[in-house]
Design a protein around this motif. Structure first.
Motif: not given
Length: 141
Positions: A47-72
């Motif tokens: 959700t709206t990664t460009e509006h999230v504070h940098l520290d929080i953005r770095e730790e952001a994740r969502e189950a089932g995201s494109p990032l999850t596909v990579a990590f699997e």
């Protein structure tokens, strides 16, 4: 845990203990290939990664995201991918915030996206888009 020989493992898995992806392009292409394996798979956007504070953005994740596909993927993990967080993907794939935003942010597609759409976005990092990509395809071989 049951011990098996390397030959036995080859019968049930693609095993190459020396295989690692080393270049940025190899890693990004692997990610796109993984997404393309099931192009209609419904993935979750961040959700709206460009509006999230940098520290929080770095730790952001969502189950089932494109990032999850990579990590699997075992190959990406053995190559150094440590989690499916925004910051880790940015580090591992050597992406700018803008590039990663283009792939995972909900502002482009809403809360979900098809994996094939995400694969196209991932590949655009390597190939580019627009007039520059067209010129490159015409003059660089």
């Amino acid at each position: 845990m049951k011990h098996r020989t390397l030959d036995q493992l080859h019968s049930v898995a693609d095993v190459n203990p020396l295989s690692r992806l080393t270049t940025r392009a190899e890693k990004i292409e692997r990610w796109a290939e993984l997404l393309d394996r099931n192009p209609s798979r419904c993935l979750t956007a961040l959700t709206t990664t460009e509006h999230v504070h940098l520290d929080i953005r770095e730790e952001a994740r969502e189950a089932g995201s494109p990032l999850t596909v990579a990590f699997e993927d075992p190959l990406l993990r053995v190559s150094g991918l440590q989690s499916d967080t925004y910051g880790e993907a940015k580090r591992f794939f050597e992406l700018s915030d803008w590039q990663l935003h283009e792939i995972v942010c909900s502002c482009h597609v809403g809360t979900t996206m098809p994996a094939g759409w995400a694969a196209g976005r991932v590949r655009r990092i390597i190939t580019g888009n627009g007039i520059l990509a067209w010129l490159r395809s015409r003059f660089v071989h």
